[in-house]
Design a protein around this motif. Structure first.
Motif, PDB file in Angstrom:
ATOM      1  N   MET A  19      30.163   1.756 -24.575  1.00 24.01           N
ATOM      2  CA  MET A  19      30.169   0.311 -24.820  1.00 24.01           C
ATOM      3  C   MET A  19      29.468  -0.446 -23.700  1.00 24.01           C
ATOM      4  O   MET A  19      28.644  -1.337 -23.947  1.00 24.01           O
ATOM      5  CB  MET A  19      31.609  -0.184 -24.976  1.00 24.01           C
ATOM      6  N   LEU A  20      29.780  -0.095 -22.459  1.00 23.39           N
ATOM      7  CA  LEU A  20      29.159  -0.771 -21.326  1.00 23.39           C
ATOM      8  C   LEU A  20      27.662  -0.502 -21.276  1.00 23.39           C
ATOM      9  O   LEU A  20      26.856  -1.421 -21.071  1.00 23.39           O
ATOM     10  CB  LEU A  20      29.819  -0.318 -20.028  1.00 23.39           C
ATOM     11  N   GLN A  21      27.287   0.753 -21.476  1.00 22.33           N
ATOM     12  CA  GLN A  21      25.863   1.093 -21.439  1.00 22.33           C
ATOM     13  C   GLN A  21      25.090   0.348 -22.518  1.00 22.33           C
ATOM     14  O   GLN A  21      23.982  -0.169 -22.268  1.00 22.33           O
ATOM     15  CB  GLN A  21      25.689   2.603 -21.597  1.00 22.33           C
ATOM     16  N   TYR A  22      25.654   0.255 -23.710  1.00 23.27           N
ATOM     17  CA  TYR A  22      24.984  -0.435 -24.807  1.00 23.27           C
ATOM     18  C   TYR A  22      24.750  -1.905 -24.461  1.00 23.27           C
ATOM     19  O   TYR A  22      23.638  -2.430 -24.607  1.00 23.27           O
ATOM     20  CB  TYR A  22      25.818  -0.323 -26.082  1.00 23.27           C
ATOM     21  N   ASN A  23      25.802  -2.602 -24.009  1.00 20.86           N
ATOM     22  CA  ASN A  23      25.685  -4.033 -23.720  1.00 20.86           C
ATOM     23  C   ASN A  23      24.796  -4.312 -22.521  1.00 20.86           C
ATOM     24  O   ASN A  23      24.021  -5.280 -22.519  1.00 20.86           O
ATOM     25  CB  ASN A  23      27.082  -4.619 -23.496  1.00 20.86           C
ATOM     26  N   LEU A  24      24.888  -3.483 -21.494  1.00 25.38           N
ATOM     27  CA  LEU A  24      24.077  -3.701 -20.297  1.00 25.38           C
ATOM     28  C   LEU A  24      22.597  -3.420 -20.564  1.00 25.38           C
ATOM     29  O   LEU A  24      21.726  -4.179 -20.127  1.00 25.38           O
ATOM     30  CB  LEU A  24      24.583  -2.824 -19.151  1.00 25.38           C
ATOM     31  N   THR A  25      22.320  -2.347 -21.285  1.00 27.68           N
ATOM     32  CA  THR A  25      20.929  -2.007 -21.603  1.00 27.68           C
ATOM     33  C   THR A  25      20.306  -3.072 -22.491  1.00 27.68           C
ATOM     34  O   THR A  25      19.151  -3.477 -22.301  1.00 27.68           O
ATOM     35  CB  THR A  25      20.860  -0.639 -22.297  1.00 27.68           C
ATOM     36  N   ARG A  26      21.067  -3.561 -23.460  1.00 27.72           N
ATOM     37  CA  ARG A  26      20.563  -4.612 -24.353  1.00 27.72           C
ATOM     38  C   ARG A  26      20.224  -5.878 -23.578  1.00 27.72           C
ATOM     39  O   ARG A  26      19.298  -6.617 -23.923  1.00 27.72           O
ATOM     40  CB  ARG A  26      21.612  -4.913 -25.424  1.00 27.72           C
ATOM     41  N   GLU A  27      20.980  -6.127 -22.489  1.00 28.80           N
ATOM     42  CA  GLU A  27      20.729  -7.308 -21.662  1.00 28.80           C
ATOM     43  C   GLU A  27      19.547  -7.113 -20.712  1.00 28.80           C
ATOM     44  O   GLU A  27      19.075  -8.055 -20.083  1.00 28.80           O
ATOM     45  CB  GLU A  27      21.996  -7.626 -20.857  1.00 28.80           C
ATOM     46  N   ARG A 112      31.039 -10.307 -23.193  1.00 30.18           N
ATOM     47  CA  ARG A 112      30.470 -11.599 -22.766  1.00 30.18           C
ATOM     48  C   ARG A 112      30.938 -11.976 -21.365  1.00 30.18           C
ATOM     49  O   ARG A 112      30.158 -12.469 -20.551  1.00 30.18           O
ATOM     50  CB  ARG A 112      30.844 -12.689 -23.767  1.00 30.18           C
ATOM     51  N   ALA A 113      32.228 -11.740 -21.081  1.00 30.57           N
ATOM     52  CA  ALA A 113      32.750 -12.029 -19.744  1.00 30.57           C
ATOM     53  C   ALA A 113      32.100 -11.120 -18.711  1.00 30.57           C
ATOM     54  O   ALA A 113      31.769 -11.549 -17.603  1.00 30.57           O
ATOM     55  CB  ALA A 113      34.270 -11.857 -19.724  1.00 30.57           C
ATOM     56  N   LEU A 114      31.903  -9.855 -19.069  1.00 33.57           N
ATOM     57  CA  LEU A 114      31.249  -8.908 -18.164  1.00 33.57           C
ATOM     58  C   LEU A 114      29.838  -9.361 -17.834  1.00 33.57           C
ATOM     59  O   LEU A 114      29.444  -9.425 -16.665  1.00 33.57           O
ATOM     60  CB  LEU A 114      31.209  -7.531 -18.817  1.00 33.57           C
ATOM     61  N   LEU A 115      29.060  -9.710 -18.849  1.00 37.30           N
ATOM     62  CA  LEU A 115      27.674 -10.113 -18.617  1.00 37.30           C
ATOM     63  C   LEU A 115      27.591 -11.402 -17.807  1.00 37.30           C
ATOM     64  O   LEU A 115      26.703 -11.563 -16.968  1.00 37.30           O
ATOM     65  CB  LEU A 115      26.949 -10.262 -19.953  1.00 37.30           C
ATOM     66  N   SER A 116      28.528 -12.313 -18.042  1.00 36.55           N
ATOM     67  CA  SER A 116      28.567 -13.547 -17.254  1.00 36.55           C
ATOM     68  C   SER A 116      28.833 -13.246 -15.782  1.00 36.55           C
ATOM     69  O   SER A 116      28.188 -13.795 -14.889  1.00 36.55           O
ATOM     70  CB  SER A 116      29.640 -14.478 -17.802  1.00 36.55           C
ATOM     71  N   ARG A 117      29.766 -12.345 -15.548  1.00 34.09           N
ATOM     72  CA  ARG A 117      30.118 -11.965 -14.174  1.00 34.09           C
ATOM     73  C   ARG A 117      28.928 -11.302 -13.464  1.00 34.09           C
ATOM     74  O   ARG A 117      28.594 -11.629 -12.334  1.00 34.09           O
ATOM     75  CB  ARG A 117      31.314 -11.020 -14.225  1.00 34.09           C
TER      76      ARG A 117
END
Length: 227
Positions: A19-27, A112-117
């Motif tokens: 989950m983290l890898q997917y969201n971080l890579t997409r960003e 969303r909170a992770l990416l904001s941080r």
């Protein structure tokens, strides 16, 4: 900015890592992963991350022990280390900060909170890189471009948050800052840390530069003292 930013994800739960890898890579972040603290250290040495997302409870080597070992290495004194913690874990935040933690994220993690941080960290790092300032005060020379502190001819090495705390106080000598003000200005208002964090970092800075420069104003906060 994200494309140049490297994040190491360390967790023994493959679903969380995915989950983290997917969201971080997409960003747009560059991402590496590890499943325990021992492998995290090896991965960090190879990957040179800007941020390490580090689970607390893991086999082989837990997050606290891994954080402590990373902070002992010069390559990672300035790396942001953010712990991933489950609500049910009995775990001391003070112990984590003693080991060198910068921040916490509570599971279940909200993307969303992770990416904001993480975006807040990236922006502060970019701003820091733009600054070209040397502060000479109280027998210290604080070079904000190289994160170096000199006392006479001796170079004093401080982890990133300790350095930022010292340079923030030294930039406005004799002004008293409350713990809340220091948390907001050094850690950021969008980062969850407790007021006790400031006390821990102040103590560590004093151990390295001496007791005279930073003065405690009882019941109020701290100031860089030139009196």
């Amino acid at each position: 900015m994200a494309s140049n930013y490297r994040i190491l994800v360390v967790d023994d739960d493959p679903d969380i890592v995915e989950m983290l890898q997917y969201n971080l890579t997409r960003e747009g972040y560059q991402v590496a992963e590890a499943e325990n603290g021992k492998k995290a250290i090896a991965a960090a040495l190879a990957f040179k991350p800007d941020i390490i997302l580090l689970d607390v409870m893991m086999p082989v080597l837990d997050g606290i022990a891994a954080c402590r070992q990373l902070r002992e290495m010069s390559e990672f004194r300035n790396t942001h280390i953010i712990f991933l913690t489950a609500r049910a874990e009995e775990f001391s935040e003070v112990a984590a900060f003693e080991a060198g933690a910068d921040d916490f994220l509570t599971k279940p993690i909200k993307p969303r909170a992770l990416l904001s941080r993480l975006g807040a960290y990236a922006r502060r790092d970019a701003l820091q890189e733009e600054q070209d300032q040397v502060i000479e005060i109280g027998g210290l020379r604080i070079d904000r471009t190289s994160f170096a502190v000199y006392k006479g001819e001796n170079k004093i090495t401080l982890p990133k948050k300790e350095f930022e705390l010292l340079s923030f106080l030294a930039a406005t000598p004799n002004k008293v800052f409350s713990r809340e003000e220091l948390l907001n200005n050094v850690w950021g208002s969008d980062v969850y840390v407790i007021a006790r964090t400031v006390d821990v970092h102040i103590r560590k800075v004093r151990e390295k530069i001496g007791e005279d420069n930073i003065k405690t104003i009882k019941g109020v906060g701290y100031k860089f003292n030139t009196d």
